[in-house]
Write a protein that holds these residues in place. Sequence first.
Motif, PDB file in Angstrom:
ATOM      1  N   LEU A 100       0.770  -1.178   0.220  1.00 35.40           N
ATOM      2  CA  LEU A 100      -0.041   0.018  -0.142  1.00 35.40           C
ATOM      3  C   LEU A 100       0.965   1.144  -0.035  1.00 35.40           C
ATOM      4  O   LEU A 100       0.457   2.066  -0.890  1.00 35.40           O
ATOM      5  N   ALA A 101       2.092   1.285   0.882  1.00 30.00           N
ATOM      6  CA  ALA A 101       2.510   2.366   0.935  1.00 30.00           C
ATOM      7  C   ALA A 101       3.504   2.729  -0.419  1.00 30.00           C
ATOM      8  O   ALA A 101       3.873   3.792  -0.713  1.00 30.00           O
ATOM      9  N   ALA A 102       3.992   1.582  -0.942  1.00 33.94           N
ATOM     10  CA  ALA A 102       4.657   1.572  -2.422  1.00 33.94           C
ATOM     11  C   ALA A 102       3.620   2.403  -3.217  1.00 33.94           C
ATOM     12  O   ALA A 102       3.930   3.063  -4.129  1.00 33.94           O
ATOM     13  N   LEU A 103       2.526   1.601  -3.509  1.00 32.98           N
ATOM     14  CA  LEU A 103       1.510   2.112  -4.381  1.00 32.98           C
ATOM     15  C   LEU A 103       1.085   3.834  -4.099  1.00 32.98           C
ATOM     16  O   LEU A 103       1.105   4.497  -5.069  1.00 32.98           O
ATOM     17  N   ILE A 104       0.967   4.129  -3.082  1.00 33.22           N
ATOM     18  CA  ILE A 104       0.700   5.530  -2.437  1.00 33.22           C
ATOM     19  C   ILE A 104       1.861   6.393  -3.124  1.00 33.22           C
ATOM     20  O   ILE A 104       1.879   7.516  -3.532  1.00 33.22           O
ATOM     21  N   PHE A 105       3.119   5.864  -2.796  1.00 31.34           N
ATOM     22  CA  PHE A 105       4.235   6.558  -3.386  1.00 31.34           C
ATOM     23  C   PHE A 105       4.446   6.843  -4.689  1.00 31.34           C
ATOM     24  O   PHE A 105       4.723   7.904  -5.145  1.00 31.34           O
ATOM     25  N   LEU A 106       4.119   5.775  -5.286  1.00 32.68           N
ATOM     26  CA  LEU A 106       4.052   5.829  -6.865  1.00 32.68           C
ATOM     27  C   LEU A 106       3.164   6.745  -7.523  1.00 32.68           C
ATOM     28  O   LEU A 106       3.283   7.563  -8.410  1.00 32.68           O
ATOM     29  N   LEU A 107       2.015   6.893  -6.789  1.00 38.21           N
ATOM     30  CA  LEU A 107       0.683   7.953  -7.277  1.00 38.21           C
ATOM     31  C   LEU A 107       1.334   9.160  -6.853  1.00 38.21           C
ATOM     32  O   LEU A 107       0.908  10.184  -7.597  1.00 38.21           O
ATOM     33  N   LEU A 108       2.034   9.649  -5.809  1.00 41.53           N
ATOM     34  CA  LEU A 108       2.248  10.882  -5.106  1.00 41.53           C
ATOM     35  C   LEU A 108       3.638  11.371  -5.567  1.00 41.53           C
ATOM     36  O   LEU A 108       3.984  12.430  -5.493  1.00 41.53           O
TER      37      LEU A 108
END
Length: 901
Positions: free
Chosen positions: A844-852
């Motif tokens: 989840l953290a990786a996904l958020i980082f990729l989006l932001l």
Amino acid sequence: MESTKIKRLFRAAVPPLAAVLVTFGLFMLLNLLYGIFPCGSNSIVWCDMEQQAVPLLMQFKQLVQSGETIAFSQLDAGGMRFYAVYFFFLSNPLSLLTLVTDIPADMLVVVLVIVKLALSAGTAAAWMRFRIRGISVPLQILLGVMYGCCGYGLFYYQNLMWLDIMAMMPLLMISMRLLLKKAKPLPYILSLSAMMIMCFYLGYMLVLFILIYMAISLRITVPEERRGRVAGRFILGSLLAACLTAFVWLPSFIQVMQSARTTSVMHVLMNSYIFNHLGDKANVIGCTCLCYAAVIPLWMRGTKNTVSRRRDRGLCILLGLAAILDPINIMWHGGSYQAFPLRWGMIPILLLLTLAGRQLTEADSGEQPEKTGLRSALMLTLTAVIAAAVGLVLHFAMQDGLYSYVRTLWVDTGAALRMLMMMTAMTLAYAFLLLLRRRGGITRRFAMIFLCIVFLGEFVFQYDVYFGKAANPDTLYAQTVSAADAVKPEDSTARVRMTKKYGHANMIGAIGYPTLAHYTSLTREDFMYGVKRLGYSSYWMEVNSTGGTVLSDALWNVQYQLGVESEFPSWTKTLFRSDKLSLAQTELTVPPALYSDAEPEEIAELPRGSRIAVQQYLAKQMFGISDLITEYKPTALHNLELTTEPDGTVRCKRQNPLLNAEIRFSLFVPSHQALYFDLYSQTDTQIANPRNGAVRVLLNGRDIAASYPENNSNGFLFLGEAEDSYAVVSLRVLKDFDCESFGVFGIDLARTAEAMEKVQGTALQYEKGVYTAECETDAPKTLVLAAAYDEGFSAEVNGEPAEVYRVNSCQIGVRVPEGKSTVRVQFSVQGLRTGLLLGGAGLLAALIFLLLRKKLPACMTAAFGRGSAMLVQAAYWVIIAVVYVFPLIMWACGPIASIFS
């Protein structure tokens, strides 16, 4: 365009595939010469492969075929957590082959070894092409084959799971190179995660190397303007890989911490040697002496001081110190090791072969000679002839001194000196080749031909010493397997033990019989010390099922004995006979779940000190009779003093060590008794016990044990049976000793049978990690299960949660109420849920980082990069302090501490 890509992929795939096929072919050809499977009937199973890899593969198959999971196994150690065992030994795709083939496990592992080494050659060839720009296809293939045939594989193939890391190591190097050059973290995340899942144990050593390699590379080879970006992605990639694999390493780490393996690192370091096992370490790397030859040009004058060269020198120094100075090497191994002193050895081998490849390729890029000079050709030929002569002399004239490793697991001094002669000759041959190639004295074709010839000679020699000489028909495996399916117990918790150690500890479970025996580095500490106090044999991390008494067997629901029929006692009946092993069923049993009037806290621990006192405790506490056991005293001493200290320690000192010394027990046995002898002190996981070989034991002049205690027999020694007769137990003292538990005792068999008939208890069922018991009592009781305690158990009584207690040092206890009740004790893996949550949180953290990430301010991104680079460097200096400086300080303090102690 598409055809160009296909051709490019094809050209990239051919050398690794060729390396795989060449390596596989070399091993198969030599296997044919040595009669090793699949080209013959011999196996290469010995030591850890025989004790762990083979039986654990078989147990894995047993679990899967019976519908069980890898979480828990009823087969070993009184029922144990199998989760970390799986991820320690079996968690690679090739292990699944055992489920789809009927090839005997001791032969299947030979195929697995060769396939894994061949795959290692393929991945190494891919790495060479990726790392060395302009490398020729033949050199790429040869270096890959050299890696697949290197000393790490030849020395440590017994540990199949380490070969997975050997095969993955080149892919990890490719991924780190992509991260450093192109800031691509995904290949790094995938390769590191795969390696942690395949063998979490070596993961610690991988992390050390990764941090050292990345810190040095970031500092030396990465431009300052890119350093923060690369460091940031390295940190994030590492954290994500840690989260993704937390379901493996977190439960496994918890299990390791509950095992008997945990030791005081400071104590180990203070008692270590600054130089230790150098012969083993030198040979692990030196089986491919091109590694040593490649180091020489690294320090020669006249070569460009490039950033790569500075990095290579730094790595060479740090890895060299770790290999040579054993206190540092101990820290690389997590604080201790008993054997295999260079478990991270695939790292320097791969790096040094890469260095050699770069040196040869750099020479290829310069001005090429039209032909090889005569002087150069003669010089190289002379070095090859010298190396061949040394090898022939060692093989034919000094053969017996070469093979200490396959006999003892160590390269002794004599073998090390002989191998040093071979390694010196081979290193000189390779060094002259590198020197002459660098100076343009030989052509590339001549260099390749020379490399191939020298390597083949080197490999054939090393194969013979470390692989071929291990060839054996594996009669021990056949002997144990002969008893498979001899009986189908109706009681799912009924256990089997051996009368003597006729097979390795894990093999009883491997053929499908539950047992107390087990040997891995994950043997629980409380279980191991508990069964030791009950009188079973154990040393290092192994519990074997020999020893014990009729009482301890009943307590643990040991209903069957495996051994030679003539050794079975009178209270058993033989069910299966063969020319190898027979199997008998005991007639003295109690229910596998016993009722006790005592509170769990009152029976939490077995008595310490005398193990005879433990048997008296069992007779009273669990079987309700206080005078079931008769302890006999010595009646005569010859040429020795036998004293008992106030703390109960028994000391035996011979008056004249040059003369025979004897302790005699002349006894009258009024009733039918089983007689036992004990000489024991509670020990840790040391391999060599100072009491080993203390006495020779005779009963009525007949040898019972020529040497007792020994590693394989330090539980109670069964002397035999006597009834209404005199007996003389003679102990021929072979050396002075002191111990906590000493003496001869008898257990009244008739009264034991009567007591067991009156014992109250109930049946116990096991299925898929769940123990179930139907109880009916006239008052609240403690239910003592014939099952090993583990913190992963939870209990329900009549559907309501109940506490699980540890009783008798290592068994499960549950309080049950008056009347009828159903007890359900279920196992779950500690830390697994947390590990899965960490994995989900990481994704989840990786996904958020990729989006932001593209929306983050540049100043924040830059600050994160600078902080990441500082963090990597800080981790590097922590490693230098903790892994390199601290152990040397502790080693230096050892002699001082010994003076004051």
